[in-house]
Design a protein around this motif. Structure first.
Motif, PDB file in Angstrom:
ATOM      1  N   ALA A   1      15.337  11.756  -4.896  1.00 30.91           N
ATOM      2  CA  ALA A   1      14.161  11.464  -4.394  1.00 30.91           C
ATOM      3  C   ALA A   1      14.379   9.861  -3.726  1.00 30.91           C
ATOM      4  O   ALA A   1      13.149   9.823  -2.897  1.00 30.91           O
ATOM      5  CB  ALA A   1      13.312  11.353  -5.635  1.00 30.91           C
ATOM      6  N   ALA A   2      15.091   9.362  -3.695  1.00 39.64           N
ATOM      7  CA  ALA A   2      15.408   8.007  -3.286  1.00 39.64           C
ATOM      8  C   ALA A   2      16.088   8.157  -1.915  1.00 39.64           C
ATOM      9  O   ALA A   2      16.067   6.847  -1.291  1.00 39.64           O
ATOM     10  CB  ALA A   2      16.126   7.265  -4.248  1.00 39.64           C
ATOM     11  N   ALA A   3      16.436   9.405  -1.456  1.00 38.80           N
ATOM     12  CA  ALA A   3      17.002   9.195  -0.152  1.00 38.80           C
ATOM     13  C   ALA A   3      16.163   8.755   1.002  1.00 38.80           C
ATOM     14  O   ALA A   3      16.492   8.334   2.031  1.00 38.80           O
ATOM     15  CB  ALA A   3      17.452  10.719   0.192  1.00 38.80           C
ATOM     16  N   ARG A   4      14.922   9.073   0.991  1.00 38.90           N
ATOM     17  CA  ARG A   4      13.922   8.743   1.895  1.00 38.90           C
ATOM     18  C   ARG A   4      12.619   7.949   1.468  1.00 38.90           C
ATOM     19  O   ARG A   4      11.493   8.967   1.181  1.00 38.90           O
ATOM     20  CB  ARG A   4      13.588   9.854   2.662  1.00 38.90           C
ATOM     21  N   PRO A   5      12.618   6.960   1.039  1.00 39.68           N
ATOM     22  CA  PRO A   5      11.387   5.996   0.555  1.00 39.68           C
ATOM     23  C   PRO A   5      10.145   6.282   1.753  1.00 39.68           C
ATOM     24  O   PRO A   5      10.529   6.040   2.795  1.00 39.68           O
ATOM     25  CB  PRO A   5      12.006   4.777   0.311  1.00 39.68           C
ATOM     26  N   VAL A   6       9.206   5.990   0.893  1.00 41.45           N
ATOM     27  CA  VAL A   6       7.856   6.130   1.835  1.00 41.45           C
ATOM     28  C   VAL A   6       7.187   4.914   1.721  1.00 41.45           C
ATOM     29  O   VAL A   6       6.915   4.601   0.469  1.00 41.45           O
ATOM     30  CB  VAL A   6       7.083   7.445   1.399  1.00 41.45           C
ATOM     31  N   ARG A   7       7.050   4.060   2.634  1.00 40.73           N
ATOM     32  CA  ARG A   7       6.452   2.989   2.545  1.00 40.73           C
ATOM     33  C   ARG A   7       4.827   3.058   2.575  1.00 40.73           C
ATOM     34  O   ARG A   7       4.249   3.861   3.259  1.00 40.73           O
ATOM     35  CB  ARG A   7       6.777   2.087   3.947  1.00 40.73           C
ATOM     36  N   ARG A   8       4.276   2.360   1.594  1.00 42.56           N
ATOM     37  CA  ARG A   8       2.818   2.466   1.371  1.00 42.56           C
ATOM     38  C   ARG A   8       2.026   1.822   2.479  1.00 42.56           C
ATOM     39  O   ARG A   8       2.645   0.741   2.945  1.00 42.56           O
ATOM     40  CB  ARG A   8       2.504   2.022   0.033  1.00 42.56           C
ATOM     41  N   SER A   9       0.884   2.412   2.707  1.00 46.01           N
ATOM     42  CA  SER A   9       0.071   1.558   3.853  1.00 46.01           C
ATOM     43  C   SER A   9      -1.346   1.381   3.064  1.00 46.01           C
ATOM     44  O   SER A   9      -1.717   2.196   2.321  1.00 46.01           O
ATOM     45  CB  SER A   9      -0.098   2.215   5.230  1.00 46.01           C
ATOM     46  N   PHE A  10      -2.035   0.370   3.504  1.00 48.91           N
ATOM     47  CA  PHE A  10      -3.511   0.207   2.784  1.00 48.91           C
ATOM     48  C   PHE A  10      -4.452  -0.200   3.897  1.00 48.91           C
ATOM     49  O   PHE A  10      -4.187  -0.763   4.783  1.00 48.91           O
ATOM     50  CB  PHE A  10      -3.186  -1.287   2.010  1.00 48.91           C
TER      51      PHE A  10
ATOM     52  N   GLU B   1      -3.246  -2.807  -9.698  1.00 47.13           N
ATOM     53  CA  GLU B   1      -3.108  -2.044  -8.423  1.00 47.13           C
ATOM     54  C   GLU B   1      -1.664  -1.726  -8.129  1.00 47.13           C
ATOM     55  O   GLU B   1      -1.432  -1.153  -6.827  1.00 47.13           O
ATOM     56  CB  GLU B   1      -3.771  -3.129  -7.341  1.00 47.13           C
ATOM     57  N   GLY B   2      -0.888  -2.195  -8.696  1.00 48.02           N
ATOM     58  CA  GLY B   2       0.768  -1.963  -8.469  1.00 48.02           C
ATOM     59  C   GLY B   2       1.239  -2.858  -7.157  1.00 48.02           C
ATOM     60  O   GLY B   2       1.818  -2.326  -6.400  1.00 48.02           O
ATOM     61  N   LEU B   3       0.658  -3.920  -7.257  1.00 48.93           N
ATOM     62  CA  LEU B   3       1.126  -5.020  -6.093  1.00 48.93           C
ATOM     63  C   LEU B   3       1.521  -6.371  -6.485  1.00 48.93           C
ATOM     64  O   LEU B   3       1.680  -6.507  -7.664  1.00 48.93           O
ATOM     65  CB  LEU B   3      -0.456  -5.452  -5.203  1.00 48.93           C
ATOM     66  N   TYR B   4       2.294  -7.033  -5.489  1.00 48.78           N
ATOM     67  CA  TYR B   4       2.676  -8.162  -5.736  1.00 48.78           C
ATOM     68  C   TYR B   4       2.096  -9.202  -5.358  1.00 48.78           C
ATOM     69  O   TYR B   4       1.235  -9.091  -4.134  1.00 48.78           O
ATOM     70  CB  TYR B   4       4.265  -8.303  -5.049  1.00 48.78           C
ATOM     71  N   GLN B   5       2.105 -10.587  -5.689  1.00 50.85           N
ATOM     72  CA  GLN B   5       1.539 -11.768  -5.432  1.00 50.85           C
ATOM     73  C   GLN B   5       1.560 -12.047  -3.929  1.00 50.85           C
ATOM     74  O   GLN B   5       0.787 -12.429  -3.031  1.00 50.85           O
ATOM     75  CB  GLN B   5       1.878 -12.792  -6.278  1.00 50.85           C
TER      76      GLN B   5
END
Length: 79
Positions: A26-35, A62-66
Motif C-alpha cells: 500500500a505504501a508503494a504509491r502514496p497519494v498526496r492530499r489536496s484541500f 483535522e489530521g493536519l500539522y501546524q
C-alpha cells in the motif's frame, strides 16, 4: 503476477496469503492530499480563533500539522 503491480518482496512465501493472491504494498504509491480553498480558510480561521490550549485539538481532529496552517495563513495574508 503482472510486472506492473508492485508486490512485497517474498510475498509468494507469505503464510497469510492464499494461493494465487497478490500482496500489494500500500505504501508503494502514496497519494498526496489536496484541500479546497474554503476548507483551508475555515480551518485556518478556526485554528487562529482557538484558545491557546485548544489549538492542538483542532490539528488532531483535522489530521493536519501546524506548518500547514501557517502556510495557508501566509498565502491568505499575501493576497
Amino acid at each position: 503476477m503482472s510486472s506492473n503491480s508492485p508486490a512485497l518482496p517474498g510475498a509468494e512465501n507469505d503464510p497469510l496469503a492464499s494461493p494465487g493472491e497478490v500482496v500489494v504494498d500500500a505504501a508503494a504509491r502514496p497519494v498526496r492530499r489536496s484541500f479546497m480553498a474554503a476548507y483551508r480558510a475555515r480551518v485556518a480561521a478556526e485554528y487562529e480563533a482557538a484558545p491557546r490550549g485548544n489549538k492542538a485539538a483542532v490539528l488532531r481532529r483535522e489530521g493536519l500539522y501546524q506548518s500547514q496552517i501557517r502556510e495557508w495563513a501566509r498565502g491568505r495574508d499575501a493576497v
